[in-house]
Design a protein around this motif. Structure first.
Motif, PDB file in Angstrom:
ATOM      1  N   GLY A 247       0.475  -0.793   0.082  1.00  0.00           N
ATOM      2  CA  GLY A 247      -0.413   0.133   0.060  1.00  0.00           C
ATOM      3  C   GLY A 247       0.551   1.146   0.024  1.00  0.00           C
ATOM      4  O   GLY A 247       0.312   2.696   0.531  1.00  0.00           O
TER       5      GLY A 247
ATOM      6  N   CYS B 195      -3.690   2.607   3.665  1.00  0.00           N
ATOM      7  CA  CYS B 195      -3.472   1.094   3.164  1.00  0.00           C
ATOM      8  C   CYS B 195      -2.503   0.253   3.190  1.00  0.00           C
ATOM      9  O   CYS B 195      -1.462   1.299   3.323  1.00  0.00           O
ATOM     10  N   GLU B 196      -3.020  -0.916   4.098  1.00  0.00           N
ATOM     11  CA  GLU B 196      -2.217  -1.365   4.001  1.00  0.00           C
ATOM     12  C   GLU B 196      -1.985  -2.764   2.801  1.00  0.00           C
ATOM     13  O   GLU B 196      -1.382  -3.818   3.332  1.00  0.00           O
TER      14      GLU B 196
ATOM     15  N   GLU C   3      -6.606  -2.015  -1.464  1.00  0.00           N
ATOM     16  CA  GLU C   3      -7.134  -0.787  -1.139  1.00  0.00           C
ATOM     17  C   GLU C   3      -6.975   0.938  -1.641  1.00  0.00           C
ATOM     18  O   GLU C   3      -7.596   1.527  -1.486  1.00  0.00           O
ATOM     19  N   VAL C   4      -5.256   0.767  -1.717  1.00  0.00           N
ATOM     20  CA  VAL C   4      -5.447   2.082  -2.555  1.00  0.00           C
ATOM     21  C   VAL C   4      -5.442   2.726  -4.310  1.00  0.00           C
ATOM     22  O   VAL C   4      -6.542   3.503  -3.797  1.00  0.00           O
TER      23      VAL C   4
END
Length: 356
Positions: A80, A140-141, A145-146
């Motif tokens: 991320g 974000c992880e 998510e990004v």
């Protein structure tokens, strides 16, 4: 500076206008300046010329560039983090700990340039920020998510900083290079309008795009307008701030007036007229020299077509290509006054040629 001018200044300079993505800033600029001009033209890539007396055969340009340096999303890691490339001459060394705005189709996403703590660096070889190791964290992880935030490769990124004043004497912020120039040329148009000046020639107030990656917008506008003379305004370095070498970088200081440049791209008869105007109107100015090109839109106009008589009036600033570019308010006023007074005394059809 009156109230409407100051409101325009802050609105225009605080707006993001990255190279290649200048349209929102150009809309702000045009909305302001068209009230003081007769007509305007735009081109495919977003440069604008607001025109006074558009039917005149003899054409004069005053010009600035509208774009600011920025970054592009280049790679998103599986965990991320976002890695970048430059859009223009962005400085990787100032990036760590800066807040950023990432412009996506879903809107602006906030992020930060992260950096490891000093605790884990102090006993090792000190890490230096570079394009290989600076990165953006958007909370974000995972890469997924990004992507869900709307962030994609190719999104443009600017630092999240706003204009402010220092000690009542200086303007400080990102992107004075060169939206402060756009402000100054717009103020020339406003002053001409409010003083009910009737020009004998056409004045093209040009705000060009894509200077930071090679003077591209100016090249297009010079070829389209084909002016008889062009006065370019940009910024130059205050070499009295720390870490400059005057023997190499010249001797210019913010607060001592506009800087007039000598060099092959500068047409000497035009430059002499600008200096004569400054001296006759008691406008302070400084001198600089360049061994080849000026590195500004002056070069694009000078060498367009059969050649256009061109000169450069620079605003000395501290800390160029950072988020704290700093200009003296008196210099801003003196640049506006010098361009205005030059226009006021110029005769229709003046020939700047060396050989006649």
């Amino acid at each position: 500076m009156n109230k409407s001018s100051k409101e325009f200044l802050y609105k225009y300079l605080d707006n993001a206008s990255p190279t290649g993505f200048e349209s929102s800033g150009q809309k702000i600029w045009l909305e302001y300046v068209k009230a003081y001009t007769d007509d305007y033209i735009t081109d495919t890539y977003g440069s604008v010329a607001a025109i006074i007396n558009p039917e005149a055969a003899y054409k004069v340009v005053i010009e600035a560039h509208a774009d600011e340096i920025s970054w592009f999303v280049n790679y998103i890691s599986d965990d991320g983090y976002i890695y970048v490339i430059r859009n223009g001459g962005s400085d990787h060394q100032i990036a760590p700990s800066k807040r950023v705005n990432i412009f996506t189709d879903k809107g602006v996403v906030k992020g930060v340039f992260g950096w490891p703590a000093i605790h884990v660096r102090k006993d090792k070889n000190e890490a230096t920020p570079s394009l290989d190791n600076i990165f953006i964290d958007v909370g974000c992880e995972t890469k997924e998510e990004v992507l869900d935030l709307g962030i994609q490769v190719g999104n443009v990124i600017t630092f999240d900083d706003e204009l402010m004043e220092l000690n009542g004497k200086y303007l400080c912020g990102r992107a004075l290079d060169n939206r402060i120039g756009g402000f100054m040329i717009a103020e020339v148009a406003r002053r001409l309008f409010e003083n009910q000046v009737k020009l004998p020639f056409g004045l093209y107030v040009v705000n060009a795009v894509q200077e930071e990656i090679g003077l591209r917008g100016a090249e297009m506008m010079a070829a389209r307008i084909k002016p008889n003379a062009a006065i370019i305004t940009d910024v130059c370095h205050d070499t009295h701030s720390p870490m400059y070498e005057k023997k190499r970088d010249g001797d210019q200081k913010a607060g001592k007036g506009p800087v007039l440049t000598f060099g092959p791209a500068v047409q000497n008869n035009l430059l002499k007229m600008v200096m004569d105007v400054a001296e006759s109107k008691d406008i302070p100015y400084q001198r600089a020299a360049t061994s080849r090109s000026t590195g500004t839109d002056t070069d694009a106009f000078a060498y367009s077509g059969e050649g256009i008589a061109s000169a450069l009036i620079s605003l000395p600033i501290k800390y160029m290509h950072t988020t704290v570019e700093t200009a003296h308010l008196e210099d801003v006023e003196h640049v506006i006054s010098l361009m205005y007074e030059f226009i006021m005394q110029l005769k229709d059809g003046h020939d700047f040629s060396y050989l006649k």
